[in-house]
Scaffold this motif. Structure first.
Motif, PDB file in Angstrom:
ATOM      1  N   ASN A 111       0.806  -1.227   0.000  1.00 51.39           N
ATOM      2  CA  ASN A 111       0.000   0.000   0.000  1.00 51.39           C
ATOM      3  C   ASN A 111       0.835   1.271   0.000  1.00 51.39           C
ATOM      4  N   VAL A 112       1.982   1.249   0.654  1.00 52.24           N
ATOM      5  CA  VAL A 112       2.811   2.455   0.767  1.00 52.24           C
ATOM      6  C   VAL A 112       3.893   2.511  -0.312  1.00 52.24           C
ATOM      7  N   TRP A 113       4.510   1.372  -0.592  1.00 49.13           N
ATOM      8  CA  TRP A 113       5.643   1.345  -1.521  1.00 49.13           C
ATOM      9  C   TRP A 113       5.317   0.689  -2.856  1.00 49.13           C
ATOM     10  N   LEU A 136      11.957 -10.206   5.432  1.00 53.28           N
ATOM     11  CA  LEU A 136      11.375  -9.316   4.427  1.00 53.28           C
ATOM     12  C   LEU A 136      12.448  -8.441   3.781  1.00 53.28           C
ATOM     13  N   ALA A 137      13.358  -7.942   4.606  1.00 52.69           N
ATOM     14  CA  ALA A 137      14.429  -7.084   4.094  1.00 52.69           C
ATOM     15  C   ALA A 137      15.301  -7.832   3.091  1.00 52.69           C
ATOM     16  N   ASN A 138      15.583  -9.105   3.359  1.00 52.36           N
ATOM     17  CA  ASN A 138      16.408  -9.891   2.441  1.00 52.36           C
ATOM     18  C   ASN A 138      15.724 -10.053   1.089  1.00 52.36           C
ATOM     19  N   GLY A 144      16.933  -6.157  -5.545  1.00 56.27           N
ATOM     20  CA  GLY A 144      17.751  -5.018  -5.950  1.00 56.27           C
ATOM     21  C   GLY A 144      17.235  -3.678  -5.464  1.00 56.27           C
ATOM     22  N   LEU A 145      16.357  -3.698  -4.448  1.00 54.96           N
ATOM     23  CA  LEU A 145      15.769  -2.457  -3.947  1.00 54.96           C
ATOM     24  C   LEU A 145      16.597  -1.812  -2.832  1.00 54.96           C
ATOM     25  N   ALA A 146      17.576  -2.529  -2.337  1.00 53.04           N
ATOM     26  CA  ALA A 146      18.468  -1.998  -1.298  1.00 53.04           C
ATOM     27  C   ALA A 146      19.784  -2.758  -1.367  1.00 53.04           C
ATOM     28  N   LYS A 147      20.845  -2.132  -0.841  1.00 53.99           N
ATOM     29  CA  LYS A 147      22.166  -2.775  -0.923  1.00 53.99           C
ATOM     30  C   LYS A 147      22.368  -3.828   0.151  1.00 53.99           C
ATOM     31  N   ASP A 148      21.662  -3.665   1.288  1.00 54.83           N
ATOM     32  CA  ASP A 148      21.771  -4.649   2.372  1.00 54.83           C
ATOM     33  C   ASP A 148      20.495  -4.605   3.196  1.00 54.83           C
ATOM     34  N   ASN A 149      20.347  -5.600   4.109  1.00 58.73           N
ATOM     35  CA  ASN A 149      19.082  -5.692   4.841  1.00 58.73           C
ATOM     36  C   ASN A 149      18.883  -4.554   5.844  1.00 58.73           C
ATOM     37  N   SER A 151      19.742  -1.310   5.415  1.00 53.02           N
ATOM     38  CA  SER A 151      19.197  -0.161   4.687  1.00 53.02           C
ATOM     39  C   SER A 151      17.794  -0.464   4.165  1.00 53.02           C
ATOM     40  N   ALA A 152      17.513  -1.726   3.831  1.00 56.53           N
ATOM     41  CA  ALA A 152      16.158  -2.099   3.390  1.00 56.53           C
ATOM     42  C   ALA A 152      15.155  -1.905   4.516  1.00 56.53           C
ATOM     43  N   MET A 153      15.522  -2.300   5.720  1.00 59.92           N
ATOM     44  CA  MET A 153      14.620  -2.137   6.858  1.00 59.92           C
ATOM     45  C   MET A 153      14.378  -0.659   7.156  1.00 59.92           C
ATOM     46  N   LYS A 154      15.448   0.127   7.128  1.00 63.16           N
ATOM     47  CA  LYS A 154      15.318   1.549   7.442  1.00 63.16           C
ATOM     48  C   LYS A 154      14.428   2.261   6.433  1.00 63.16           C
ATOM     49  N   LYS A 155      14.595   1.945   5.139  1.00 68.00           N
ATOM     50  CA  LYS A 155      13.852   2.654   4.109  1.00 68.00           C
ATOM     51  C   LYS A 155      12.413   2.176   3.990  1.00 68.00           C
ATOM     52  N   TYR A 156      12.223   0.850   3.938  1.00 71.34           N
ATOM     53  CA  TYR A 156      10.925   0.315   3.559  1.00 71.34           C
ATOM     54  C   TYR A 156      10.064  -0.199   4.717  1.00 71.34           C
ATOM     55  N   LEU A 157      10.661  -0.504   5.864  1.00 73.42           N
ATOM     56  CA  LEU A 157       9.903  -1.201   6.897  1.00 73.42           C
ATOM     57  C   LEU A 157       9.815  -0.483   8.233  1.00 73.42           C
TER      58      LEU A 157
END
Length: 282
Positions: A111-113, A136-138, A144-149, A151-157
């Motif tokens: 819904n958000v992303w 989820l971050a992995n 390819g949406l983030a370089k590591d888990n 940064s993925a958690m910080k940006k998307y979750l």
């Protein structure tokens, strides 16, 4: 010197390695004492014990995600009876809470992303015994949406509000004790990626946790400086608490080596961990 690491994760929660792979890493590390402490589960501890050679003492462990009188915290349980019914009931409740949190995060991504997971991805998530944000971050990293888990958690979750899906800390502490175990406050000054509490911020929380029945502190921790460790050790002396120590090893899911118990990576003799003396392992 006796080497111990009492905070280790496997693929039964958010570690990258299965039990066989993890056992090989522990053997390579030269550890004499280890504890498997997967998040909100005791699955795997008996199997791991059976895999472990007699030269290594394995302590049954778990890490419960709690909130205690408004304090968000993780409680490590050690040396419990893995067959305890009361502990199993608590763990089953935790699985339901984690499933609710997972579903909220999946909806948030969509819904958000505008990120919709495939059936294969969701099937894999729901197959996990203890699914956490890292899983989820992995997936996001693999896309390819983030370089590591991290940064993925910080940006998307991290912006996703999941409500209170934590165990009641007093209940968790009580259940660990009733199961024959020892409850220890994990990384009490703050865990991975969290701001560390000052002494002034920490002491009132410590008194609350003691009132709730905590028996020890994880003083030695991979992300703590020697100054922070010395402060926590002094607290254990003042309040008659046990001392534990662990790396919070997650394999490739975190940049932490087995047996790393401080930021300087100075070796720590297990003799410093009074929890092990209490458990008659030293």
């Amino acid at each position: 010197m006796i080497k111990a690491d009492l905070h280790i994760h496997s693929s039964y929660s958010d570690g990258s390695e299965n039990l066989t792979e993890l056992m090989a890493k522990i053997l390579q590390s030269g550890l004499n004492i280890a504890a498997l402490t997967d998040h909100d589960t005791t699955d795997g501890v008996i199997e791991f014990k059976n895999l472990m050679p007699e030269t290594i003492n394995l302590v049954y462990g778990t890490e419960l995600t709690c909130i205690t009188k408004g304090i968000k915290c993780h409680i490590l349980g050690y040396n419990f009876n893995p067959e305890s019914e009361i502990l199993h009931r608590l763990i089953e409740k935790g699985k339901i809470l984690r499933r609710q949190k997972l579903e909220t995060r999946i909806h948030y991504l969509k819904n958000v992303w505008n990120i919709e997971l495939s059936k294969e991805e969701t099937d894999w998530l729901y197959s996990r015994r203890s699914v956490v944000k890292t899983h989820l971050a992995n997936i996001l990293v693999n896309r390819g949406l983030a370089k590591d888990n991290i940064s993925a958690m910080k940006k998307y979750l991290d912006g996703c509000k999941t409500g209170n899906t934590r165990f009641d800390g007093e209940k968790a502490i009580s259940v660990i004790k009733e199961s024959g175990g020892i409850p220890v406050w994990a990384h009490p000054l703050g865990g991975e990626g969290e701001p560390h509490l000052s002494q002034e911020e920490f002491l009132p929380k410590l008194k609350t946790m003691i009132d709730c029945g905590i028996m020890g502190l994880e003083c030695y921790y991979s992300r703590y400086t020697l100054q922070e460790i010395n402060f926590l050790v002094e607290c254990t002396k003042k309040y008659n608490l046990l001392i534990s120590g662990g790396s919070d090893y997650h394999g490739t899911n975190k940049d932490i080596a087995l047996a790393r118990l401080n930021t300087e990576n100075i070796p720590v003799d297990a003799e410093n961990l009074t929890l092990l003396k209490f458990l008659n392992l030293l």
